[in-house]
Scaffold this motif. Sequence first.
Motif, short mmCIF file in Angstrom:
data_model
loop_
_atom_site.label_atom_id
_atom_site.label_comp_id
_atom_site.label_asym_id
_atom_site.label_seq_id
_atom_site.Cartn_x
_atom_site.Cartn_y
_atom_site.Cartn_z
N LEU A 711 -15.12 20.43 83.45
CA LEU A 711 -14.04 20.59 82.92
C LEU A 711 -13.31 21.81 83.70
O LEU A 711 -14.50 22.53 84.63
CB LEU A 711 -14.09 21.52 81.78
N SER A 712 -12.50 22.02 84.39
CA SER A 712 -11.29 23.00 85.57
C SER A 712 -10.40 22.93 85.56
O SER A 712 -9.28 22.52 84.69
CB SER A 712 -11.66 21.53 86.93
N ILE A 713 -10.50 24.62 85.38
CA ILE A 713 -9.05 25.45 85.18
C ILE A 713 -7.78 25.99 86.56
O ILE A 713 -8.91 26.67 86.90
CB ILE A 713 -8.70 26.07 84.09
N ASP A 714 -7.07 25.42 86.68
CA ASP A 714 -6.33 26.21 87.75
C ASP A 714 -5.74 26.91 86.96
O ASP A 714 -4.62 26.84 86.73
CB ASP A 714 -5.69 25.11 89.38
N TYR A 715 -5.23 28.31 88.66
CA TYR A 715 -3.75 29.38 87.73
C TYR A 715 -3.26 29.71 88.42
O TYR A 715 -4.06 30.04 89.95
CB TYR A 715 -4.56 30.84 87.55
N LYS A 716 -2.64 28.89 89.30
CA LYS A 716 -1.64 28.73 90.41
C LYS A 716 -1.02 29.86 90.90
O LYS A 716 0.04 29.74 89.93
CB LYS A 716 -1.16 27.25 91.60
N LEU A 717 -0.36 30.95 91.51
CA LEU A 717 0.29 31.98 91.96
C LEU A 717 0.70 32.02 93.48
O LEU A 717 0.24 31.75 94.24
CB LEU A 717 0.02 33.72 91.68
N THR A 718 2.18 31.95 93.08
CA THR A 718 3.01 31.10 93.80
C THR A 718 3.85 32.41 94.87
O THR A 718 4.74 32.99 93.27
CB THR A 718 4.06 29.79 94.42
N SER A 719 4.65 33.31 95.79
CA SER A 719 4.97 34.33 95.98
C SER A 719 6.54 33.98 96.20
O SER A 719 6.34 31.77 96.45
CB SER A 719 3.88 35.06 96.99
N ALA A 720 7.25 34.54 95.93
CA ALA A 720 9.09 34.47 96.04
C ALA A 720 8.91 34.17 98.09
O ALA A 720 7.91 34.61 99.19
CB ALA A 720 10.01 35.27 96.00
N GLN A 721 9.61 33.43 98.30
CA GLN A 721 10.36 33.34 99.17
C GLN A 721 11.39 33.47 100.03
O GLN A 721 12.45 33.27 99.23
CB GLN A 721 9.64 31.42 100.00
N THR A 722 11.78 34.83 100.88
CA THR A 722 12.90 35.90 100.77
C THR A 722 13.37 35.57 102.47
O THR A 722 13.52 35.33 102.96
CB THR A 722 12.97 36.88 100.64
N ASN A 723 12.10 34.63 102.97
CA ASN A 723 12.34 34.70 104.61
C ASN A 723 12.79 33.39 104.91
O ASN A 723 12.19 32.32 104.72
CB ASN A 723 11.38 34.92 105.67
N ILE A 724 13.95 32.95 105.20
CA ILE A 724 14.90 32.00 104.98
C ILE A 724 15.78 31.30 106.40
O ILE A 724 16.22 32.50 107.17
CB ILE A 724 15.46 31.51 103.87
#
Length: 799
Positions: A711-724
């Motif tokens: 049994l596996s649980i992933d909690y993914k956090l992705t930051s904002a991308q403001t450098n465009i």
Amino acid sequence: MLLTSINLICALSFAQSRNTIYGLVTDTNNQVLYGASVRLQPSGLITTTDEKGNFIFGKLDKGKYRIDISFLGFESHSDSIDLDGNKKYKAQLSVSAMDLQEVTITDNYAETRKKEESLNIDVLSNRELKQNLGGSLMKSLEHLPGVGTIDIGSGQSKPVIRGLSFNRVVVVENNIKHEAQQWGADHGLEIDQYAIDHIEVIKGPASLMYGSDAIGGIINLTNKNLPATNTWGGTIDLSGKTNNNFGGTSVSLYGRKKEIFAQFRATLLRYGDYKVPTDSVDIYSYRAPLYKNQLRNTAGKEENIHFSVGLIRTRFQSRFYMSNVFSKNGFFANAHGLEPRQVNTEVHDKSSRDVNDPFQEVSHFKLVNKSQYWYKKLKIESDLGFQRNFRQEWSQYVNHGFMPALFPDTLHFDSGLERQFKKYVYSGNLNFSYQKDERPLLSAGLSSEFQDNRIDGRGFIIPAYTQLSMGSFVFGKFAFSEKSTVQLGVRYDWGILHTREYFDWFPSPIDKNDASKLAFLQRAEKLKRSFSSLSWSVGYNLNSENWSVKTNIGKSFRMPTAKELAANGVNYHHFSYEVGNAQLTPEISYQLDAGISYTSEVAEIGVTPFLNYFSNYIYLNPSSEHDRLYGNGNQIYYYTQSRVFRYGTELYARYHLTMPLQIGIVGEYVYSEQISGDKKGFTLPFSPPASVIFNARYEKKKIGFVRNSYLSIDYKLTSAQTNIVPPEEKTDGHQVINMSMGGDIAWKNQKISILLQLQNLLNSKYFNHTSYYRLINVPEAGRNFILNISIPFSGKTNK
């Protein structure tokens, strides 16, 4: 012909050998062991003992061999044999001192590859791929640090390694570079994810071994391994997904009788429009409503077939692979060259499983021969490949500019054929390696590839072209001690590209003051460019019992593509009018990679930083211009070059709180900056934001009647991308929770593996900055249940 002749000569010469090893495997009480695995090196022959504990290796050359024998619950046995005539051999295995209920069997191949390679590498087995089964093969790799995708709907995606993609990442299948139309953001990879046995992902420049295009990394795919002697079997895979009503099956069969073996696989997939957690999307200034949260016309299908046959002798092996991968899938109807307001929603929303205009059909045929020959400590490998990629893109005819209002019936192509690409690829590799203890110490090789890409249809973006590339390399590994190794290599590549001229199929005015003067305008001229470059690499590995330290510095290069040199047309998928630059020079990259890791029975931690400098990175530069006559009003982009500096790192760690329960973390960060040119100070297009995954995983060898459960649980956090890079839009950060579970059960002595995933558990609305649909504000797919059932079966043939 030369490589084929070598293979035939080797096969005939070794057919005359008559030395044989007759073996018997027992325990210390002389009880025979049935089904023990026996491997003979350096021939690579594998067999299993029969019901009387016997095995046999025939038609062997005189010489020195190493025999490895293993059996569950017993200590492994290794020995050397000097063969000079027929020989009888007996091995007695001792019972393992470990409690069988607590034995964990692992494949050390992944750890061995990581320690031997000075670049950073990840290895995934077939079971790990199925546990992370996504909408496509590349989507299944997203949980790896530093690896992402550019997604095109639910069934197509392109790999991204440390922010680099398209022709900067090479995909290799059975030692042959997979060549399709990978320059397009809307073009996925025509590879059957069910046919892959394991994957190696090499992060960093690998031009030394694979030549141009490997400037960002390698995705190395391997089909099923060799079956044991006198065995047969196969697997039935059944898959289902709730988000797009996906249903699929893949059936494989294999069999081996002594020296001859064959394998077969067929895959059928069907899916409907996929759902997003919103009822409308903003396409520029127009809000397009979505029926039942579905992206209309994103349904599709896939039909694949694979066959391989091979010959195994003592010092010679040869294997032929044949495959054809076919897919048909629609493009989101509101986002393909038409005004969103003009889409016939009544037709598209009638069924979620039909495919209407616009859509694409792709068929990729591949034929590969892979042969190996051993002579004492010398190993010779040859790879021959042929590929045919046939892509058609269909859409409703809409005139713009000076195109006629009614499509003429005198042309040789259909009015609905927007574009057609037909590519023929011929590849050849010849490698020599000097080995000691089965490990190459010195390698040298030659490679060549010829491409012939032909075009058709009413729309133009790139001209037809031919391309020839050739390269040679020398690579060596030198051990200072059992723990430290230095790797050195150098490679020279040469290539030549010819593009053909192209004229519009409709006339246009050539004089603004006299509209009666018409001519067929030339979109592309004949072009002939040649390129050459010297690549090199120096690496160092230090491996102790628990610690591993590696570093690598190298130079790599990439030839410009025909699109970058000679594009002149509308890219409907990117909402742009793209113009090539015939004066582009090859990309040159210098990169420093490092890595340090600690591994024990209860913990593992590692960090893999890198520095990267491009002296002339090629990219699409948006301008303030719009082409309203031939570009349908789309913004004009020009291919240009600039100096680029990049750096980043990946971090991973795991810790066993108890033996069944472990927690872990995987993080990645990439920073890119252009330090010259019009976009000086900006980043690069499709730059991925920083992200981190927190994972908890519970594994147990047996829970009730379920074995190998997890049994596996992933909690993914992705930051904002403001450098465009304009016209890219800034993307907010997001959080996603994914779960997976599974195990093996037995039903009437039949093993059945059941794997379940729950993606986007909370049905969160978020945007992927590297997604193809990000430009029109289409969020990622909503909640999705994925079920995969795998039923393996096997048996032994009669002698």
